[in-house]
Structures are given as C-alpha cells and as structure tokens.
Design a protein around this motif. Sequence first.
Motif, PDB file in Angstrom:
ATOM      1  N   LYS A  65      -6.303  -6.608   8.230  1.00 42.67           N
ATOM      2  CA  LYS A  65      -5.068  -7.153   7.661  1.00 42.67           C
ATOM      3  C   LYS A  65      -4.562  -6.175   6.612  1.00 42.67           C
ATOM      4  CE  LYS A  65      -5.603 -11.037   9.843  1.00 42.67           C
ATOM      5  NZ  LYS A  65      -4.766 -11.468  10.913  1.00 42.67           N
ATOM      6  N   LYS A  66      -3.310  -5.734   6.752  1.00 42.26           N
ATOM      7  CA  LYS A  66      -2.755  -4.748   5.829  1.00 42.26           C
ATOM      8  C   LYS A  66      -1.558  -5.342   5.103  1.00 42.26           C
ATOM      9  CE  LYS A  66      -4.323  -1.071   8.784  1.00 42.26           C
ATOM     10  NZ  LYS A  66      -3.990   0.039   9.660  1.00 42.26           N
ATOM     11  N   PHE A  67      -1.494  -5.080   3.793  1.00 45.76           N
ATOM     12  CA  PHE A  67      -0.442  -5.632   2.949  1.00 45.76           C
ATOM     13  C   PHE A  67       0.151  -4.560   2.048  1.00 45.76           C
ATOM     14  CE2 PHE A  67      -3.438  -8.953   3.917  1.00 45.76           C
ATOM     15  CZ  PHE A  67      -2.642 -10.034   4.246  1.00 45.76           C
ATOM     16  N   THR A  68       1.436  -4.705   1.758  1.00 51.25           N
ATOM     17  CA  THR A  68       2.100  -3.907   0.745  1.00 51.25           C
ATOM     18  C   THR A  68       2.272  -4.808  -0.472  1.00 51.25           C
ATOM     19  OG1 THR A  68       3.284  -2.564   2.354  1.00 51.25           O
ATOM     20  CG2 THR A  68       4.228  -2.680   0.148  1.00 51.25           C
ATOM     21  N   THR A  69       1.999  -4.278  -1.659  1.00 54.19           N
ATOM     22  CA  THR A  69       2.167  -5.054  -2.885  1.00 54.19           C
ATOM     23  C   THR A  69       3.287  -4.455  -3.720  1.00 54.19           C
ATOM     24  OG1 THR A  69       0.561  -3.755  -4.141  1.00 54.19           O
ATOM     25  CG2 THR A  69      -0.280  -5.651  -2.939  1.00 54.19           C
ATOM     26  N   ILE A  70       4.066  -5.336  -4.337  1.00 58.09           N
ATOM     27  CA  ILE A  70       5.098  -4.948  -5.296  1.00 58.09           C
ATOM     28  C   ILE A  70       4.752  -5.667  -6.595  1.00 58.09           C
ATOM     29  CG2 ILE A  70       7.561  -4.936  -5.847  1.00 58.09           C
ATOM     30  CD1 ILE A  70       6.902  -3.325  -3.355  1.00 58.09           C
ATOM     31  N   SER A  71       4.417  -4.899  -7.634  1.00 63.00           N
ATOM     32  CA  SER A  71       3.986  -5.471  -8.910  1.00 63.00           C
ATOM     33  C   SER A  71       4.964  -5.111 -10.016  1.00 63.00           C
ATOM     34  CB  SER A  71       2.600  -4.958  -9.298  1.00 63.00           C
ATOM     35  OG  SER A  71       1.650  -5.311  -8.319  1.00 63.00           O
ATOM     36  N   CYS A  72       5.311  -6.091 -10.819  1.00 61.33           N
ATOM     37  CA  CYS A  72       6.183  -5.873 -11.965  1.00 61.33           C
ATOM     38  C   CYS A  72       5.448  -4.994 -12.986  1.00 61.33           C
ATOM     39  CB  CYS A  72       6.554  -7.210 -12.598  1.00 61.33           C
ATOM     40  SG  CYS A  72       7.502  -7.056 -14.130  1.00 61.33           S
ATOM     41  N   ALA A  73       6.127  -3.971 -13.478  1.00 61.37           N
ATOM     42  CA  ALA A  73       5.525  -3.055 -14.446  1.00 61.37           C
ATOM     43  C   ALA A  73       5.339  -3.699 -15.816  1.00 61.37           C
ATOM     44  CB  ALA A  73       6.380  -1.803 -14.581  1.00 61.37           C
ATOM     45  N   GLN A  74       6.083  -4.766 -16.104  1.00 62.60           N
ATOM     46  CA  GLN A  74       6.012  -5.409 -17.420  1.00 62.60           C
ATOM     47  C   GLN A  74       4.989  -6.548 -17.460  1.00 62.60           C
ATOM     48  OE1 GLN A  74       9.715  -5.988 -19.526  1.00 62.60           O
ATOM     49  NE2 GLN A  74       9.088  -8.049 -20.108  1.00 62.60           N
ATOM     50  N   CYS A  75       5.117  -7.519 -16.560  1.00 64.38           N
ATOM     51  CA  CYS A  75       4.250  -8.710 -16.634  1.00 64.38           C
ATOM     52  C   CYS A  75       3.127  -8.723 -15.605  1.00 64.38           C
ATOM     53  CB  CYS A  75       5.084  -9.987 -16.509  1.00 64.38           C
ATOM     54  SG  CYS A  75       5.724 -10.320 -14.849  1.00 64.38           S
ATOM     55  N   GLY A  76       3.201  -7.838 -14.586  1.00 66.32           N
ATOM     56  CA  GLY A  76       2.137  -7.758 -13.590  1.00 66.32           C
ATOM     57  C   GLY A  76       2.277  -8.724 -12.423  1.00 66.32           C
ATOM     58  N   TYR A  77       3.320  -9.541 -12.414  1.00 64.82           N
ATOM     59  CA  TYR A  77       3.541 -10.454 -11.285  1.00 64.82           C
ATOM     60  C   TYR A  77       3.595  -9.635 -10.002  1.00 64.82           C
ATOM     61  CZ  TYR A  77       5.855 -13.740  -8.144  1.00 64.82           C
ATOM     62  OH  TYR A  77       6.178 -14.532  -7.084  1.00 64.82           O
ATOM     63  N   THR A  78       2.858 -10.070  -8.967  1.00 75.24           N
ATOM     64  CA  THR A  78       2.731  -9.295  -7.731  1.00 75.24           C
ATOM     65  C   THR A  78       3.128 -10.116  -6.522  1.00 75.24           C
ATOM     66  OG1 THR A  78       0.933  -8.010  -8.704  1.00 75.24           O
ATOM     67  CG2 THR A  78       1.128  -7.959  -6.305  1.00 75.24           C
ATOM     68  N   GLU A  79       3.915  -9.504  -5.645  1.00 73.23           N
ATOM     69  CA  GLU A  79       4.297 -10.107  -4.377  1.00 73.23           C
ATOM     70  C   GLU A  79       3.609  -9.342  -3.260  1.00 73.23           C
ATOM     71  OE1 GLU A  79       8.544  -9.805  -4.323  1.00 73.23           O
ATOM     72  OE2 GLU A  79       8.803 -11.409  -5.790  1.00 73.23           O
ATOM     73  N   LEU A  80       3.153 -10.043  -2.218  1.00 70.14           N
ATOM     74  CA  LEU A  80       2.487  -9.425  -1.074  1.00 70.14           C
ATOM     75  C   LEU A  80       3.386  -9.497   0.147  1.00 70.14           C
ATOM     76  CD1 LEU A  80      -1.044 -11.095  -1.371  1.00 70.14           C
ATOM     77  CD2 LEU A  80      -0.358  -8.837  -2.165  1.00 70.14           C
ATOM     78  N   TYR A  81       3.396  -8.409   0.909  1.00 72.13           N
ATOM     79  CA  TYR A  81       4.141  -8.363   2.157  1.00 72.13           C
ATOM     80  C   TYR A  81       3.214  -7.861   3.250  1.00 72.13           C
ATOM     81  CZ  TYR A  81       8.107  -8.931  -0.911  1.00 72.13           C
ATOM     82  OH  TYR A  81       8.981  -9.423  -1.842  1.00 72.13           O
ATOM     83  N   LYS A  82       3.050  -8.658   4.292  1.00 79.11           N
ATOM     84  CA  LYS A  82       2.173  -8.302   5.389  1.00 79.11           C
ATOM     85  C   LYS A  82       2.797  -7.181   6.210  1.00 79.11           C
ATOM     86  CE  LYS A  82      -0.257 -10.333   9.291  1.00 79.11           C
ATOM     87  NZ  LYS A  82      -0.481 -11.562  10.053  1.00 79.11           N
ATOM     88  N   GLN A  83       1.994  -6.153   6.499  1.00 72.95           N
ATOM     89  CA  GLN A  83       2.454  -5.045   7.323  1.00 72.95           C
ATOM     90  C   GLN A  83       2.128  -5.336   8.776  1.00 72.95           C
ATOM     91  OE1 GLN A  83       0.725  -1.365   6.066  1.00 72.95           O
ATOM     92  NE2 GLN A  83       1.865  -1.300   4.172  1.00 72.95           N
ATOM     93  N   MET A  84       3.022  -4.964   9.638  1.00 75.20           N
ATOM     94  CA  MET A  84       2.777  -5.098  11.063  1.00 75.20           C
ATOM     95  C   MET A  84       2.094  -3.820  11.517  1.00 75.20           C
ATOM     96  SD  MET A  84       3.959  -8.042  11.251  1.00 75.20           S
ATOM     97  CE  MET A  84       3.992  -8.486  12.953  1.00 75.20           C
ATOM     98  N   GLY A  85       0.837  -3.916  11.960  1.00 72.65           N
ATOM     99  CA  GLY A  85       0.078  -2.733  12.354  1.00 72.65           C
ATOM    100  C   GLY A  85       0.259  -2.407  13.814  1.00 72.65           C
ATOM    101  N   SER A  86      -0.003  -1.165  14.156  1.00 70.83           N
ATOM    102  CA  SER A  86       0.005  -0.772  15.557  1.00 70.83           C
ATOM    103  C   SER A  86      -1.425  -0.821  16.070  1.00 70.83           C
ATOM    104  CB  SER A  86       0.582   0.627  15.724  1.00 70.83           C
ATOM    105  OG  SER A  86      -0.291   1.580  15.155  1.00 70.83           O
ATOM    106  N   SER A  87      -1.613  -1.227  17.314  1.00 71.49           N
ATOM    107  CA  SER A  87      -2.956  -1.396  17.862  1.00 71.49           C
ATOM    108  C   SER A  87      -3.725  -0.077  17.886  1.00 71.49           C
ATOM    109  CB  SER A  87      -2.891  -2.013  19.250  1.00 71.49           C
ATOM    110  OG  SER A  87      -2.135  -1.184  20.117  1.00 71.49           O
TER     111      SER A  87
END
Length: 70
Positions: free
Chosen positions: A37-59
């Motif tokens: 399972k692969k994810f991209t994370t986007i984290s706020c530089a100030q408060c650290g709040y993080t959102e996860l986005y699932k990556q679609m992998g190739s077989s």
Amino acid sequence: MEKKQYVCSKCGCHEYECDQFQATGGNFAKIFDVQNKKFTTISCAQCGYTELYKQMGSSGWDTLDFLTGS
C-alpha cells in the motif's frame, strides 16, 4: 495546467511538506512483510496536520517491490 495552492484546513497556513510512505495490507502481505500500500502525505509546515492520499500502483512495480523486499 493550473497549480493548486495549499491551505491547511486546521490553521490556514500556506506552507506544506510532501512525502511518501508504504504500509502492508492484508494477511498475505503481513505474513511476507510486503509493503503493498503506497501513500502520498501532505503535511502542514506550521501545525503538522497531515492528509493521506492513496497512490495507484502498477502491477509491475508491485512485483518488483515483492521480489526485492522493498
């Protein structure tokens, strides 16, 4: 292509950090310690709040990851 501007939903900051991580999913993957399972994370530089986005992998890459133990 238009570039989207990031705004943290918690504190309103416009600066962020982007990263990736992998995790196991399912019993087969856990037994063989395969991180399929692969994810991209986007984290706020100030408060650290993080959102996860699932990556679609190739077989092909999933198979290579399995064979190399990545």
